[in-house]
Design an enzyme around this catalytic site. Structure first.
Site, PDB file in Angstrom:
ATOM      1  N   CYS A 167       0.845  -1.291  -0.048  1.00 54.76           N
ATOM      2  CA  CYS A 167       0.084  -0.065  -0.084  1.00 54.76           C
ATOM      3  C   CYS A 167       0.820   1.257   0.012  1.00 54.76           C
ATOM      4  O   CYS A 167       0.605   2.230  -0.687  1.00 54.76           O
ATOM      5  CB  CYS A 167      -1.017  -0.169   1.263  1.00 54.76           C
ATOM      6  N   LYS A 175      -0.475   5.277  -6.032  1.00 57.22           N
ATOM      7  CA  LYS A 175      -1.513   5.447  -6.880  1.00 57.22           C
ATOM      8  C   LYS A 175      -2.299   6.369  -6.774  1.00 57.22           C
ATOM      9  O   LYS A 175      -2.686   7.201  -7.813  1.00 57.22           O
ATOM     10  CB  LYS A 175      -2.315   4.100  -6.814  1.00 57.22           C
ATOM     11  N   GLU A 312      -6.986   1.474 -12.998  1.00 58.71           N
ATOM     12  CA  GLU A 312      -6.286   2.686 -12.408  1.00 58.71           C
ATOM     13  C   GLU A 312      -5.086   3.161 -12.895  1.00 58.71           C
ATOM     14  O   GLU A 312      -4.882   4.445 -13.202  1.00 58.71           O
ATOM     15  CB  GLU A 312      -6.002   2.489 -10.847  1.00 58.71           C
ATOM     16  N   HIS A 560     -26.498  21.138  -0.631  1.00 55.43           N
ATOM     17  CA  HIS A 560     -26.446  21.552  -2.039  1.00 55.43           C
ATOM     18  C   HIS A 560     -25.543  22.636  -2.337  1.00 55.43           C
ATOM     19  O   HIS A 560     -25.380  23.471  -1.696  1.00 55.43           O
ATOM     20  CB  HIS A 560     -28.021  21.949  -2.521  1.00 55.43           C
TER      21      HIS A 560
END
Length: 585
Positions: A167, A175, A312, A560
């Site tokens: 990771c 990544k 990805e 919103h």
């Protein structure tokens, strides 16, 4: 005196008692068993893992087995099997035997000097990734003496890295940062429509990006080492391999070997990318293990595979302005199969050089040939379990994929060996899952906790240019589990407000919730395709863990204008067949 004709002779009870006592006295470990009994098999596996010979009498396959079991009941007041004796001492059944093993009394009865000597460590963890580090620090915080062994076998191109696992070094962290670099490129394009004016030609510098990312990763590697030191965890940059029960061999980069013992072991070795097995793949191709520290821009790139890693990587490479092709088995590229690629040849050396790829179509006799600067293989990953001596101590793996079957407490078939992370058979391959499992395992082992890792409703996101986030069941899996008639699926397309001014495609982003009609319309699956999907999914995941229903979603007031508010306004079901396209944001 013979019994009357047609009658079964009475057992010779005195003879049977003598036989049972003789069996117990003449065997170091005597197990009265039945061949079909899973608890009997579990006890046998325990002694096998300890490399202790035993004699098992299978009562179901001998004529007087029932009578011997009755003698044992009178002798021990135990009517069930397995019935275990060690050096003449009655231990009991499966649970009692395991309890004796856990508290050390079994080892003392066996009189094995290797087992009666104190172990060097309470816990040795093989693997310094996210799960292993979390487990080690938690166990150390609970007062245990802990060692972590972590060794990165270099890729065929020689790439290696520091402490922290996939990771941190060649996965989630680099990544996401490269994904961010690609998003910034898109933002630059959008910015002109928002009034930003600039004359300078905008271009991306691969080397500057890689250097910055690797510098950050280096700081993380150092931070992990400091953290282990602060927790008094012993760290060895060595390759671990079991050589006998409770004993491991550690080999460093110079080939120097040391041996270490522990009461308990945790396997956290993770996975490494799989290769195609064709001419030229390891010599000329790269994997995600090489990409994030690649010292030069990869140029025109062929990505082989349809995994999330493939998509990805292809996504951010294309976002950086590179010419990218994806070769997959499915209709994404129609007709080319990553397992049908035949060979990769080097046409020209360089950084990057030129490669020729030959592949066979899956839809006909056509042969595909193409030239690329870089070929990135991303067809899946293999568990790092086959070369660490697991067979020596009897730990079982799934021979098809190398993964380790465990029970709901992450325990393997060998009682003192546990496993966490990507190598678990049938479990999610996600960093936060490994971290949670590692911490909870340490707390169960040493902190008196009973809490187990929850592998259900785990949120995740694929960081493609348009991110995909999900939590809970995919629709297909939900139908299998609950039946289509018991589900209600709500969905909607949406147009992010920030996409409107630059005129980016409407009706590209999508949201869906899957509800169980038989359980108050409880949300059992949530999916979103759109910007910042990871951030959106994380919040809803907590709500799903709390039992979120469609009614509660409807009662929630949206913020919103955001993308996430779409989940508070969805009213069209898939069953209705109504149009879900949007005319505005």
């Amino acid at each position: 005196m013979a019994p009357p004709p047609g009658q079964t002779p009475l057992p010779d009870w005195d003879g049977l008692k003598l036989r049972v006592r003789t069996l117990i006295a003449s065997h170091r470990v005597m197990i009265f068993s039945k061949s079909y009994c899973p608890y009997c098999n579990k006890v046998k596996e325990l002694f096998h893992s300890m490399r202790v010979e035993y004699y098992a009498l299978e009562l179901d396959v001998i004529d007087d087995g029932a009578s011997i079991q009755q003698v044992l009941a009178e002798l021990t007041n135990q009517r069930t099997v397995p019935n275990v004796f060690v050096n003449g001492t009655h231990i009991g059944g499966c649970d009692a035997t395991y309890q004796a093993y856990q508290d050390g009394s079994l080892q003392k009865l066996l009189g094995d000097s290797n087992n009666t000597e104190p172990f060097e460590y309470d816990l040795i963890i093989i693997g310094g990734g996210s799960g292993g580090l979390a487990c080690s620090k938690e166990a150390a915080a609970l007062g245990k003496k802990v060692m972590v062994l972590d060794y990165v076998v270099p890729t065929p191109l020689g790439t290696s890295w520091g402490l922290g696992g996939t990771c941190v070094n060649v996965g989630c962290i680099p990544k996401k940062l490269m994904h961010q670099a690609a998003l910034l490129g898109q933002a630059l394009q959008d910015s002109r429509k928002y009034g930003w004016q600039y004359e300078e030609q905008v271009k991306h510098n691969w080397e500057i990006m890689v250097e910055a990312i690797q510098n950050y990763i280096g700081s993380l590697n150092w931070g992990y080492r400091v953290s282990l030191r602060e927790k008094s965890v012993t760290y060895l940059n060595s390759y671990g391999e079991f050589v006998e029960p409770h004993k491991i061999k550690a080999t460093n980069r110079k080939g120097q070997v040391t041996y270490h013992t522990a009461e308990t072991f945790v396997l956290a070795t993770g996975e490494r990318p799989r290769y195609l097995g064709i001419p030229g793949d390891k010599e000329f191709c790269i994997t995600s293990d090489d990409l994030f520290s690649l010292p030069y821009c990869p140029g025109k790139t062929l990505v082989v595979g349809a995994s999330y890693v493939a998509l990805e990587c292809a996504g951010f490479l294309a976002g950086l302005g590179l010419d990218v092709t994806v070769m997959v088995r499915s209709i994404l590229l129609r007709g080319f199969d990553q397992e049908m690629a035949e060979k990769v040849e080097q046409l020209e050396q360089g950084m990057p050089g030129r490669l020729k790829v030959t592949a066979k179509s899956t839809e006909g006799p056509e042969i595909f040939e193409g030239e690329y600067n870089t070929v990135l293989i991303a067809i899946g990953r293999d568990a790092c379990t086959r070369n660490i001596g697991l067979e020596t101590i009897g730990v079982k793996i799934n021979e098809k994929n190398g993964k380790v079957p465990v029970n709901d407490e992450e325990q393997t078939n060998v009682p003192y060996v546990y496993a966490i992370g990507d190598i678990l058979d049938g479990k999610l391959e996600l960093t936060p899952v490994a971290i949670q499992a590692g911490r909870l395992l340490a707390r169960r082992l040493y902190g008196g906790s009973s809490r187990k890792c929850d592998y259900i409703n785990v949120p995740t996101t694929v960081f493609t240019p348009l991110e995909y986030g999900s939590c809970g069941f995919p629709e297909e899996r939900a139908i299998e589990e609950y039946g289509k008639q018991n589900l209600e699926v709500y969905h909607s397309l949406f147009w992010p407000l920030e996409w409107t001014v630059p005129g980016r495609d409407n009706n590209t982003c999508y949201a869906k919730v899957i509800c169980n009609k038989q359980d108050n319309n409880r949300v059992i699956g949530l999916h979103v395709l759109g910007p910042n999907a990871g951030e959106v999914t994380q919040g809803f995941a907590a709500a799903i863990k709390c039992g979120l229903t469609k009614e509660l979603l409807d009662e929630t007031i949206g913020i919103h204008p955001t993308c996430a508010e779409v989940f508070t306004t969805m009213d069209i079901t898939k069953a209705s067949g109504q149009d879900i396209t949007q005319k505005g944001c």
